[in-house]
Design a protein around this motif. Structure first.
Motif: not given
Length: 418
Positions: A332-350
């Motif tokens: 939700a935060h990324i959808q509100r404030y992002g600029s449609l450029h690049t987003e990253v998740i760091v996770t071990r949860d597939y």
């Protein structure tokens, strides 16, 4: 000659040259790019001398350290420009490619063929390497190009353009195929944006103000390369050693570029461990952190974030940090404030990684990798024309194929429509 007449002449020469470029063989185009690469390396001392003038002017104007870094040319960066041209020469030529053929009940065969767009206008700021990168991609894809760089890089851009144009002339090709606007008068941009009969596409690369001005004033279709408000979300079960490594690279390696991380989101379950750790590490590397109230509970010495920080492209050693309740709030935060450029998740949860990939609609979405990889060269496209945050007709890093369109071709043996 008035400024309007000058821009008309320049664009007209580009339009005339584009017809020749569209018919060039792959061999000729590749030879041209290799010659251009050799010429850039040969003229390294002259380019550094021209760039020194821009750097001196930039310091007088008080440009930030990050902006001066974007502006700087040295032997390594000039070699990288040359290598970028050579890499583009090695890439498959999209022009003339037939993408599918199918037969209709009438007996005709219908297909689509890639063709150049025609004349591409690129309006950019700061980074003089764009002159070579854009020229290489446009010429290889059969397009003429009109380049208007920022006044802060005028000496560098003109010098690079002159070297590249010299190779067009040496091969007997129309040098109008590569036009560098030599005036720093901002009205030149306004004039170019009205020339829809000569220029087929405008690509602005720079700050938010430039993008908005071009979009609002152009009579030519625009592909926006908007600001890079890039996020990294550290999930609850992330490998924290990996997360730290990724965050350091994404923020510190080159903070003044559009694929640098600007906001770090941390899952509440990982915050007590990870926030103090990453805050101390980044502070030691000179990064100013601005955190939400929960972030500051774990790292009391950092500044309080304000609303404007969440949508900011700092382009500097500044990072906004927010603790979120989970994946839902991160998205939700990324959808509100992002600029449609690049987003990253760091996770071990597939499952979380797959949901992040599906639900984040930015042009580049990554799992367990630094946002700094969001780059046409790193993706194997060769030098990129930029990273499009416009969903039509290209989205993400733009390479050769993105500088073409497709026309229909039809084969028959005498069919007529009933």
């Amino acid at each position: 000659m008035t400024l309007r007449e000058e821009m008309l002449q320049l664009a007209g020469q580009a339009r005339d040259a584009s017809r020749t470029l569209a018919q060039l063989s792959t061999t000729v185009k590749n030879d041209l790019l290799r010659r251009m690469a050799e010429a850039l390396e040969r003229e390294t001392p002259a380019l550094i001398e021209a760039n020194a003038k821009d750097l001196a002017n930039g310091r007088e104007k008080g440009l930030s350290t990050a902006m001066l870094d974007r502006l700087r040319l040295d032997a390594d960066r000039i070699r990288a420009m040359a290598d970028g041209l050579r890499e583009v020469a090695e890439l498959p030529d999209p022009v003339g490619e037939i993408t599918g053929m199918w037969r209709r009940p009438s007996g005709i065969q219908v297909g689509r063929m890639r063709i150049p767009l025609g004349v591409i206008g690129i309006i950019f700021e700061s980074r003089p390497n764009v002159t070579a990168d854009a020229a290489g991609l446009c010429l290889k894809s059969g397009n003429a190009v009109v380049l208007r760089g920022g006044s802060e890089a005028i000496h560098s851009n003109v010098a690079i353009g002159a070297i590249l144009k010299g190779q067009l002339t040496a091969m007997g090709l129309p040098d109008g195929a590569l036009q560098v606007v030599t005036t720093t008068d901002r009205a030149a941009v306004t004039e170019l944006l009205q020339l829809e009969e000569y220029i087929d596409l405008i690509i602005p690369r720079g700050g938010e103000g430039l993008i908005r001005f071009v979009s609002e004033n152009s009579r030519i279709p625009v592909i926006k390369h908007y600001k890079g408000v890039c996020h990294t979300f550290v999930d609850a079960d992330a490998d924290l050693d990996m997360a730290e490594k990724i965050c350091i690279n994404a923020k510190v390696q080159r903070p003044g570029v559009c694929n640098a991380m600007e906001t770090l989101l941390v899952h509440r379950a990982a915050a007590a461990t990870f926030v103090p750790r990453i805050a101390a590490t980044l502070a030691a590397l000179g990064v100013e952190l601005r955190g939400c109230p929960t972030t500051r509970q774990h790292a009391p010495n950092i500044k309080a974030a304000v609303e404007e920080d969440w949508g900011a492209e700092f382009l500097d050693l500044i990072l906004a940090v927010k603790v979120v309740d989970g994946l839902d709030e991160a998205i939700a935060h990324i959808q509100r404030y992002g600029s449609l450029h690049t987003e990253v998740i760091v996770t071990r949860d597939y499952a979380n990684s797959q949901r992040f990939l599906r639900e984040i609609n930015s042009s580049v979405v990554m799992v367990n990798a630094s946002s700094r990889f969001s780059d046409g060269n790193q993706f194997g496209l060769g030098a990129e024309i930029g990273i499009s945050t416009t969903k039509l007709h290209s989205f993400g890093p733009m390479g050769l194929e993105d500088l073409t369109t497709r026309k229909f071709i039809v084969f028959g043996d005498g069919q007529v429509r009933a």
